[in-house]
Design a protein around this motif. Structure first.
Motif, PDB file in Angstrom:
ATOM      1  N   SER A 227      63.437 -58.258  12.786  1.00 20.19           N
ATOM      2  CA  SER A 227      62.084 -58.742  12.571  1.00 20.19           C
ATOM      3  C   SER A 227      61.612 -59.618  13.728  1.00 20.19           C
ATOM      4  O   SER A 227      62.286 -60.550  14.134  1.00 20.19           O
ATOM      5  CB  SER A 227      62.059 -59.542  11.268  1.00 20.19           C
ATOM      6  OG  SER A 227      60.824 -60.146  11.085  1.00 20.19           O
TER       7      SER A 227
ATOM      8  N   TRP B  46      54.170 -52.960   1.916  1.00 21.54           N
ATOM      9  CA  TRP B  46      55.540 -52.829   2.405  1.00 21.54           C
ATOM     10  C   TRP B  46      56.510 -53.780   1.705  1.00 21.54           C
ATOM     11  O   TRP B  46      57.712 -53.604   1.779  1.00 21.54           O
ATOM     12  CB  TRP B  46      55.570 -53.079   3.907  1.00 21.54           C
ATOM     13  CG  TRP B  46      55.033 -54.435   4.244  1.00 21.54           C
ATOM     14  CD1 TRP B  46      55.748 -55.597   4.268  1.00 21.54           C
ATOM     15  CD2 TRP B  46      53.684 -54.787   4.538  1.00 21.54           C
ATOM     16  NE1 TRP B  46      54.907 -56.642   4.568  1.00 21.54           N
ATOM     17  CE2 TRP B  46      53.638 -56.178   4.745  1.00 21.54           C
ATOM     18  CE3 TRP B  46      52.491 -54.050   4.652  1.00 21.54           C
ATOM     19  CZ2 TRP B  46      52.453 -56.859   5.048  1.00 21.54           C
ATOM     20  CZ3 TRP B  46      51.322 -54.731   4.959  1.00 21.54           C
ATOM     21  CH2 TRP B  46      51.306 -56.107   5.155  1.00 21.54           C
TER      22      TRP B  46
ATOM     23  N   ASN C 108      51.024 -49.399  12.964  1.00 21.49           N
ATOM     24  CA  ASN C 108      52.189 -48.572  13.239  1.00 21.49           C
ATOM     25  C   ASN C 108      51.744 -47.267  13.850  1.00 21.49           C
ATOM     26  O   ASN C 108      51.310 -46.364  13.155  1.00 21.49           O
ATOM     27  CB  ASN C 108      52.956 -48.305  11.950  1.00 21.49           C
ATOM     28  CG  ASN C 108      53.624 -49.555  11.444  1.00 21.49           C
ATOM     29  OD1 ASN C 108      54.664 -49.956  11.936  1.00 21.49           O
ATOM     30  ND2 ASN C 108      53.004 -50.201  10.465  1.00 21.49           N
TER      31      ASN C 108
ATOM     32  N   THR D  98      66.787 -49.881  14.849  1.00 23.96           N
ATOM     33  CA  THR D  98      65.768 -50.760  14.306  1.00 23.96           C
ATOM     34  C   THR D  98      65.881 -52.129  14.952  1.00 23.96           C
ATOM     35  O   THR D  98      66.976 -52.668  15.077  1.00 23.96           O
ATOM     36  CB  THR D  98      65.954 -50.897  12.787  1.00 23.96           C
ATOM     37  OG1 THR D  98      65.940 -49.599  12.216  1.00 23.96           O
ATOM     38  CG2 THR D  98      64.862 -51.742  12.180  1.00 23.96           C
TER      39      THR D  98
ATOM     40  N   LYS E 207      60.154 -51.153  11.722  1.00 21.83           N
ATOM     41  CA  LYS E 207      60.152 -51.746  10.387  1.00 21.83           C
ATOM     42  C   LYS E 207      61.563 -51.959   9.861  1.00 21.83           C
ATOM     43  O   LYS E 207      62.210 -51.026   9.416  1.00 21.83           O
ATOM     44  CB  LYS E 207      59.418 -50.809   9.410  1.00 21.83           C
ATOM     45  CG  LYS E 207      57.937 -50.748   9.647  1.00 21.83           C
ATOM     46  CD  LYS E 207      57.333 -49.672   8.766  1.00 21.83           C
ATOM     47  CE  LYS E 207      55.928 -50.017   8.372  1.00 21.83           C
ATOM     48  NZ  LYS E 207      55.811 -51.184   7.525  1.00 21.83           N
TER      49      LYS E 207
ATOM     50  N   GLU F 290      62.380 -53.254   7.148  1.00 16.95           N
ATOM     51  CA  GLU F 290      62.474 -52.997   5.706  1.00 16.95           C
ATOM     52  C   GLU F 290      62.710 -51.512   5.425  1.00 16.95           C
ATOM     53  O   GLU F 290      63.109 -51.151   4.324  1.00 16.95           O
ATOM     54  CB  GLU F 290      61.237 -53.529   4.966  1.00 16.95           C
ATOM     55  CG  GLU F 290      59.921 -52.804   5.250  1.00 16.95           C
ATOM     56  CD  GLU F 290      59.167 -53.432   6.428  1.00 16.95           C
ATOM     57  OE1 GLU F 290      59.796 -54.098   7.265  1.00 16.95           O
ATOM     58  OE2 GLU F 290      57.948 -53.224   6.506  1.00 16.95           O
TER      59      GLU F 290
END
Lengths: 284, 448
Positions: B76, B289, B327, B73, B47, B49
């Motif tokens: 996207s 989210w 997730n 991370t 994620k 974000e």
């Protein structure tokens, strides 16, 4: 003198060449051999692969999008090779004449080359979308838009670089031949096409080799500008391979097979093109 | 003399070269040293974000226990490929994510059994976990229950409802596609009075946004179809029973929008987010989210609400928000035993310690399926809406998109939807991408 350097070289060659050879083996030979092997395998990560034979090649060659990308790439390469070389030569030709501020112009034309492809792609994305918004479109509206967008971007980036090579070539031309031509009564056009251009063939070989191979291999700009959208119609070969490899589970091997096919195509074309232009080289 | 100089210079040059080449080898081995016994954790986060929040809590954990936690991370839409290259390295992630049964099938050989882990024991509903085919092993534990729907701007809807020709007087009255369409059309018609550019935010098809449609929106017709057929596991084929409804909701998004459909191909998730946060649009299809981004863009907590996405399916008056999980935490079986244990401990800490709980619930805005979170209250207004909705007795829409056969299926559907939106393709292509492609991709993925 020669013998002394020769002796040191004979004694110390290992120290000088081994690090480079090592780097070359690690960075090129091993990945290349592994890549070819993996194209015959089914795998998720490159470290555990299972040999499956020619299946990947069959899947790669029966993929319509791969052929579309191939045709699209060939068209792109033809257009950009022509435009880049003609314009770069013209600009170089102008800038080797006595023009005020020629040096400034040279820097200006060369500048775009100093910016990375991804960044250029995003900058042009903003520019082109800003302009196209007038007609309510965007660059990813269709593959045709993407094609010309990439041609513009690529030419803008490459012309300056090729120009530098051409300028170097033009400056190295033997003045006496041109002077002789003028004395013999050749006009400007005749001098350009009959004397200058044939003498420039070495530069043309280099530049067309670079533009052809770079055009075929173009990736960053494609990724940043269109990312293949819409429906993968603006996708060049390199991006197609990348997407096959990373985009689909179970298709890593197919992507790898495509990459091998791609390598063969680029190598063959580069060799042919080199033969072709080299054969036209003359010496004064 | 001369020879000495040549030799000296040569030696020096050679040394310089080789030092450069060898420098890379030495550095990595020295970092493990004294804490090596406790193992270490490397989390490949899905994620973007929540990237900063994960980094912060990882540092916090290291400070408290001395165990090193790396968080990386993926950008996207690039999780699978990032994971693919990370996991092949000599220091692979010890903890990674899959998005459901389909994602699990491609990472099966890397997932360790988690049936003895604290996170599994703490699950409110143990059925939510991903199990191996024979049911003996727990391979993935969900850590976030998320909810999506139509996020609305209360101010703008309030203003709309005061108009003389308003079709509803309260948001509660919007309980079907017809009502939703009337309201959206009304907002679009009065957009200048209301100070908006359109009813819906742009339905962008940049990769940062297209999943909202090719995955989340497509889930609604899929949900109704699977419900009709009473299908629970991934089916081999689908019929596309609710394609007409899918078309009408998508048409509505396109027509009552801030943006000319011909420009959608380049609109991003950020575009839609800022349109909504700046009050240029009243309705925004997204989920819980999205709050952290909306908050960052200056949205006020009291100004957002969420309603179900009505597509015109029968019985949708009872339809709730879409809640589920994509997730799932998986522990890398091929990491060292020590690192696997360290990872389990880290996860346990995340869901039981106060700091971990705070990070997950309020900083990341996640609703978790764990018992230890029973008393935790979220300050994410969208989560509150989701909780309210789940207690309202409405029927929650499941996240059936975790059964979608492959990423390729979603991409093809997204491409077809975009072509339809901008007028370069027709709806039949969307239909065939939905129905025909399902069988094709199912076969492709199951032959292995």
């Amino acid at each position: 003198m020669v013998s002394m350097v020769g002796r040191s070289v004979r004694r110390w060659w290992g120290l000088f060449t081994l690090p480079t050879v090592l780097a070359f083996v690690v960075g090129f030979v091993v990945p290349f051999v592994m890549g070819v092997y993996l194209s015959f395998c089914r795998f998720t990560t490159v470290t555990d692969a299972r040999f499956i034979g020619l299946g990947n090649y069959r899947a790669a060659l029966s993929d319509g999008e791969f052929w579309h990308a191939l045709v699209y790439t060939v068209a792109f390469t033809v257009v950009t090779t022509l435009v880049v070389n003609v314009v770069a030569f013209a600009v170089a030709f102008l800038l080797t004449k006595a023009i005020r501020g020629a040096n400034v112009f040279r820097s200006v034309f060369f500048m775009p080359n100093l910016i990375g492809g991804i960044i250029l792609g995003y900058i042009w994305l903003l520019l082109l979308n800003g302009v196209l918004a007038h007609w309510g479109r965007s660059i990813t509206y269709s593959g045709v838009y993407g094609f010309w967008g990439m041609v513009m971007l690529y030419c803008w980036q490459q012309i300056g670089y090729m120009m530098i090579i051409y300028i170097a070539g033009l400056q190295a031309l033997p003045g006496d031949v041109i002077e002789a031509a003028q004395v013999d009564g050749a006009n400007g056009r005749q001098t350009l096409f009959r004397v200058t251009l044939p003498l420039m063939m070495p530069s043309i070989t280099v530049c067309s080799f670079l533009t052809v191979t770079n055009g075929f291999k173009m990736f960053d700009q494609n990724l940043a500008l269109t990312n293949g959208a819409p429906s993968n119609t603006s996708e060049l070969l390199a991006l197609n391979i990348y997407r096959t490899f990373y985009g689909r589970t179970g298709f890593e091997g197919v992507g790898q097979a495509k990459a091998v096919v791609f390598f063969v195509i680029v190598a063959v074309i580069a060799v042919l093109q080199n033969r072709l232009t080299t054969s036209r080289e003359v010496s004064a | 003399m001369n020879q000495m100089v040549t030799k000296g210079v040569g030696l020096l040059a050679a040394l310089t070269l080789s030092v450069g080449a060898l420098a890379g080898c030495g550095s990595s081995s020295s970092s493990g040293d004294d804490k090596a016994d406790a193992g270490k954790v490397f989390f490949m986060n899905f994620k973007p974000e929540a990237a900063d929040q994960w980094k912060d809590i990882a540092d916090e954990y290291t400070k408290e226990t001395g165990v090193k936690v790396d968080v990386q991370t993926a950008a996207s839409g690039t999780y699978e490929q990032t994971l693919k290259s990370e996991i092949a390295k000599s220091q692979p992630p010890t903890l990674f994510q899959v998005n459901g049964p389909v994602g699990l099938s491609s990472w099966k050989s890397y997932t360790a059994d988690m049936s003895k882990s604290e996170v599994y024991k703490q699950l409110n509903n143990k059925d939510l976990a991903l199990k191996s085919d024979d049911g003996s092993q727990v391979l993935g534990v969900p850590y976030a229950m998320e909810t999506y729907g139509l996020i609305y701007n209360k101010d703008i809807l309030g203003k709309y409802m005061k108009l003389s020709d308003a079709r509803v007087k309260s948001v509660k009255e919007i309980d079907s596609f017809e009502k939703l369409k009337e309201v959206a059309d009304g907002i679009q018609q009065h957009k200048d009075e209301l100070g908006v550019k359109g009813a819906f935010t742009s339905a962008g098809f940049d990769s940062s946004s297209d999943w909202r449609f090719k995955t989340h929106l497509a889930n609604i017709p899929l949900y109704y179809e699977l419900k009709d057929e009473n299908v629970k596991a991934q089916p081999e084929t689908v019929k596309g029973t609710y394609m007409p409804q899918f078309k009408q909701i998508f048409d509505l998004y396109l027509k009552d929008s801030t943006t000319d459909p011909k420009q959608l191909s380049s609109k991003t998730g950020d575009d839609a987010n800022s349109e909504f946060a700046l009050g240029e649009a009243a309705l925004y299809q997204n989920g819980t989210w999205a709050w952290s981004d909306l908050e960052k863009a200056g949205m006020d907590k009291s100004n957002v609400g969420m309603m179900p996405i009505y597509i015109g399916a029968p019985g949708e008056k009872k339809q709730g928000l879409a809640t589920g999980s994509e997730n799932y935490w998986c522990i890398n079986k091929k990491a060292s035993k020590k690192d696997q244990q360290a990872t389990e401990k880290f996860l346990a800490w995340m869901i039981t310690s106060e700091k971990g709980k705070k990070a997950m619930s309020s900083d990341m805005g996640l609703t978790t399926p764990f018992k230890s979170f029973d008393k935790v209250k979220s300050d994410n207004p969208l989560v509150e809406e989701a909780v309210k909705d789940s207690k309202s007795g409405k029927e929650q829409v499941g996240w059936n998109f975790t059964m979608m056969p492959s990423e390729q299926w979603k991409n093809d559907l997204g491409n077809a939807m975009l072509e339809y939106a901008q007028g370069t393709g027709d709806w039949d292509k969307v239909k065939s991408a939905f129905v025909d492609n399902w069988a094709k991709e199912y076969q492709a993925n199951h032959k292995a």
